[in-house]
Every structure is written in C-alpha cells, then in structure tokens.
Design a protein around this motif. Sequence first.
Motif, PDB file in Angstrom:
ATOM      1  N   ARG A 184       9.403  17.359 -14.083  1.00 56.30           N
ATOM      2  CA  ARG A 184       9.237  16.036 -13.488  1.00 56.30           C
ATOM      3  C   ARG A 184       9.223  14.986 -14.593  1.00 56.30           C
ATOM      4  NH1 ARG A 184       7.701  15.247  -8.639  1.00 56.30           N
ATOM      5  NH2 ARG A 184       6.806  17.318  -8.503  1.00 56.30           N
ATOM      6  N   LYS A 185       9.887  13.862 -14.358  1.00 58.11           N
ATOM      7  CA  LYS A 185       9.940  12.774 -15.328  1.00 58.11           C
ATOM      8  C   LYS A 185       9.106  11.605 -14.814  1.00 58.11           C
ATOM      9  CE  LYS A 185      14.511  14.055 -16.863  1.00 58.11           C
ATOM     10  NZ  LYS A 185      15.925  13.721 -16.790  1.00 58.11           N
ATOM     11  N   VAL A 186       8.329  11.041 -15.722  1.00 61.40           N
ATOM     12  CA  VAL A 186       7.479   9.897 -15.398  1.00 61.40           C
ATOM     13  C   VAL A 186       7.894   8.752 -16.306  1.00 61.40           C
ATOM     14  CG1 VAL A 186       5.123   9.030 -15.297  1.00 61.40           C
ATOM     15  CG2 VAL A 186       5.576  11.413 -14.746  1.00 61.40           C
ATOM     16  N   ARG A 187       8.272   7.633 -15.686  1.00 62.64           N
ATOM     17  CA  ARG A 187       8.699   6.460 -16.448  1.00 62.64           C
ATOM     18  C   ARG A 187       7.530   5.509 -16.636  1.00 62.64           C
ATOM     19  NH1 ARG A 187      14.577   4.682 -15.417  1.00 62.64           N
ATOM     20  NH2 ARG A 187      13.600   2.659 -15.617  1.00 62.64           N
ATOM     21  N   LEU A 188       7.326   5.089 -17.874  1.00 65.29           N
ATOM     22  CA  LEU A 188       6.316   4.098 -18.214  1.00 65.29           C
ATOM     23  C   LEU A 188       7.055   2.804 -18.523  1.00 65.29           C
ATOM     24  CD1 LEU A 188       4.210   6.294 -20.665  1.00 65.29           C
ATOM     25  CD2 LEU A 188       3.925   6.048 -18.204  1.00 65.29           C
ATOM     26  N   GLU A 189       6.836   1.774 -17.702  1.00 70.00           N
ATOM     27  CA  GLU A 189       7.648   0.563 -17.820  1.00 70.00           C
ATOM     28  C   GLU A 189       6.837  -0.703 -18.014  1.00 70.00           C
ATOM     29  OE1 GLU A 189      10.359   0.232 -14.560  1.00 70.00           O
ATOM     30  OE2 GLU A 189      10.657   2.375 -14.456  1.00 70.00           O
ATOM     31  N   GLY A 190       5.565  -0.621 -18.328  1.00 72.57           N
ATOM     32  CA  GLY A 190       4.730  -1.814 -18.378  1.00 72.57           C
ATOM     33  C   GLY A 190       4.568  -2.409 -19.755  1.00 72.57           C
ATOM     34  N   PHE A 191       5.562  -2.351 -20.602  1.00 72.84           N
ATOM     35  CA  PHE A 191       5.442  -2.846 -21.971  1.00 72.84           C
ATOM     36  C   PHE A 191       5.980  -4.269 -22.063  1.00 72.84           C
ATOM     37  CE2 PHE A 191       6.218   1.745 -22.196  1.00 72.84           C
ATOM     38  CZ  PHE A 191       4.985   2.121 -22.694  1.00 72.84           C
ATOM     39  N   TRP A 192       5.215  -5.110 -22.707  1.00 70.04           N
ATOM     40  CA  TRP A 192       5.610  -6.513 -22.836  1.00 70.04           C
ATOM     41  C   TRP A 192       6.648  -6.694 -23.937  1.00 70.04           C
ATOM     42  CZ3 TRP A 192       4.935 -10.456 -19.746  1.00 70.04           C
ATOM     43  CH2 TRP A 192       5.134 -11.735 -20.219  1.00 70.04           C
ATOM     44  N   PHE A 210       0.808  -1.214   0.000  1.00 68.02           N
ATOM     45  CA  PHE A 210       0.000   0.000   0.000  1.00 68.02           C
ATOM     46  C   PHE A 210       0.844   1.269   0.000  1.00 68.02           C
ATOM     47  CE2 PHE A 210      -2.239  -3.280   2.482  1.00 68.02           C
ATOM     48  CZ  PHE A 210      -3.259  -3.524   1.581  1.00 68.02           C
ATOM     49  N   GLY A 211       2.092   1.158  -0.393  1.00 74.69           N
ATOM     50  CA  GLY A 211       3.010   2.291  -0.346  1.00 74.69           C
ATOM     51  C   GLY A 211       2.756   3.278  -1.461  1.00 74.69           C
ATOM     52  N   SER A 212       3.784   3.988  -1.849  1.00 77.26           N
ATOM     53  CA  SER A 212       3.631   5.051  -2.842  1.00 77.26           C
ATOM     54  C   SER A 212       3.361   4.471  -4.225  1.00 77.26           C
ATOM     55  CB  SER A 212       4.881   5.912  -2.867  1.00 77.26           C
ATOM     56  OG  SER A 212       5.983   5.141  -3.251  1.00 77.26           O
ATOM     57  N   SER A 213       2.581   5.196  -4.990  1.00 76.66           N
ATOM     58  CA  SER A 213       2.285   4.797  -6.362  1.00 76.66           C
ATOM     59  C   SER A 213       2.090   6.051  -7.199  1.00 76.66           C
ATOM     60  CB  SER A 213       1.037   3.918  -6.423  1.00 76.66           C
ATOM     61  OG  SER A 213      -0.098   4.655  -6.068  1.00 76.66           O
ATOM     62  N   THR A 214       2.239   5.902  -8.493  1.00 74.17           N
ATOM     63  CA  THR A 214       2.082   7.003  -9.425  1.00 74.17           C
ATOM     64  C   THR A 214       1.132   6.568 -10.527  1.00 74.17           C
ATOM     65  OG1 THR A 214       4.330   7.718  -8.996  1.00 74.17           O
ATOM     66  CG2 THR A 214       3.305   8.572 -10.957  1.00 74.17           C
ATOM     67  N   ARG A 215       0.204   7.454 -10.859  1.00 74.22           N
ATOM     68  CA  ARG A 215      -0.747   7.171 -11.929  1.00 74.22           C
ATOM     69  C   ARG A 215      -0.799   8.390 -12.848  1.00 74.22           C
ATOM     70  NH1 ARG A 215      -6.288   5.339  -9.911  1.00 74.22           N
ATOM     71  NH2 ARG A 215      -5.068   3.474  -9.590  1.00 74.22           N
ATOM     72  N   LEU A 216      -0.690   8.143 -14.144  1.00 77.17           N
ATOM     73  CA  LEU A 216      -0.736   9.211 -15.135  1.00 77.17           C
ATOM     74  C   LEU A 216      -1.912   8.945 -16.064  1.00 77.17           C
ATOM     75  CD1 LEU A 216       0.602  11.692 -16.505  1.00 77.17           C
ATOM     76  CD2 LEU A 216       1.858  10.064 -17.912  1.00 77.17           C
ATOM     77  N   ARG A 217      -2.703   9.976 -16.289  1.00 66.91           N
ATOM     78  CA  ARG A 217      -3.847   9.866 -17.198  1.00 66.91           C
ATOM     79  C   ARG A 217      -3.748  10.988 -18.220  1.00 66.91           C
ATOM     80  NH1 ARG A 217      -9.740  11.547 -15.698  1.00 66.91           N
ATOM     81  NH2 ARG A 217      -8.381  13.179 -14.997  1.00 66.91           N
ATOM     82  N   LEU A 218      -3.724  10.620 -19.488  1.00 70.06           N
ATOM     83  CA  LEU A 218      -3.712  11.588 -20.580  1.00 70.06           C
ATOM     84  C   LEU A 218      -5.141  11.688 -21.101  1.00 70.06           C
ATOM     85  CD1 LEU A 218      -0.510  10.400 -22.451  1.00 70.06           C
ATOM     86  CD2 LEU A 218      -0.702  12.180 -20.733  1.00 70.06           C
ATOM     87  N   ASP A 219      -5.742  12.864 -20.972  1.00 66.58           N
ATOM     88  CA  ASP A 219      -7.146  13.064 -21.328  1.00 66.58           C
ATOM     89  C   ASP A 219      -7.240  14.035 -22.499  1.00 66.58           C
ATOM     90  OD1 ASP A 219      -9.846  13.287 -21.427  1.00 66.58           O
ATOM     91  OD2 ASP A 219     -10.095  14.094 -19.407  1.00 66.58           O
ATOM     92  N   PRO A 220      -7.364  13.513 -23.736  1.00 62.81           N
ATOM     93  CA  PRO A 220      -7.427  14.413 -24.883  1.00 62.81           C
ATOM     94  C   PRO A 220      -8.719  15.226 -24.930  1.00 62.81           C
ATOM     95  CG  PRO A 220      -7.624  12.130 -25.598  1.00 62.81           C
ATOM     96  CD  PRO A 220      -7.362  12.110 -24.135  1.00 62.81           C
ATOM     97  N   GLY A 221      -9.786  14.716 -24.344  1.00 62.95           N
ATOM     98  CA  GLY A 221     -11.047  15.463 -24.335  1.00 62.95           C
ATOM     99  C   GLY A 221     -10.934  16.744 -23.538  1.00 62.95           C
TER     100      GLY A 221
END
Length: 121
Positions: free
Chosen positions: A87-95, A25-36
């Motif tokens: 700020r830099k956000v790393r996206l690492e969930g690619f298969w 339940f520790g720290s987490s980061t969520r990024l949402r790109l909303d074009p609308g």
Amino acid sequence: MIFGTLGFLLLPLAFSGFLLGMALFGSSTRLRLDPGAGEAVLERKAPFRRRLTRYALGDVRIFKVELEADYPAYDAAIVTLRMPDGRKVRLEGFWRDDDAKYWVEQIRRITNPGSSQASPA
C-alpha cells in the motif's frame, strides 16, 4: 404538482447535501509513525467503517520524493511511503521543498535507526 416539487426541488437538494456531507465527513487517511512502539499505524476512515493497520516501523520505506523544484508543474512537494503490504501513502502537506526534505530525513531516521544517512532527498 407533488412529483414536480419532489423532482426539481427536493432531490437536487438531497443530492447536494449528500455531496457536502461526503466532502466534510468522507474518507480520510491518517498515518502515525511511533518510534517508541516501533510501529507505523495506518488508519483509514470511511463514513461507515474504520480500518486500522499496524506495520513494523523498520519495514516502511520511502518510495518516491517529488519536489516542486524537480517537477515545476507541481504546486507542492509530495512524499510517497510504501507499506510492507504494498500500500502506498502519499504525504502532500508540505509548504516548501525544504519542509519535505526535513521530514524525509526524519522519516529515514525513525525507520532506520541504525543507519546514519545524511543525504537529503
């Protein structure tokens, strides 16, 4: 006897429980790109606080794309985005590398709707 029980049994057990709780339940980061709405929403959670930052979608930039094919030591692709405040956000969930290339193109299309970039990362 009480101090021995406290020192050798309860304290290590409490410390292990704390570490397990932080892992789950520790720290987490969520990024949402909303074009609308034309914004990027960065949510950073920690156990006792939640920070929500909104950025203009056009100001979000792809900083770096690291593919497994280019860096054989990596076990997956990594895409790093740079927010307007640095700020830099790393996206690492690619298969696979193809997944990363697809999402890089989607991010480019969303962040720069006027430009038609067809070159993959």
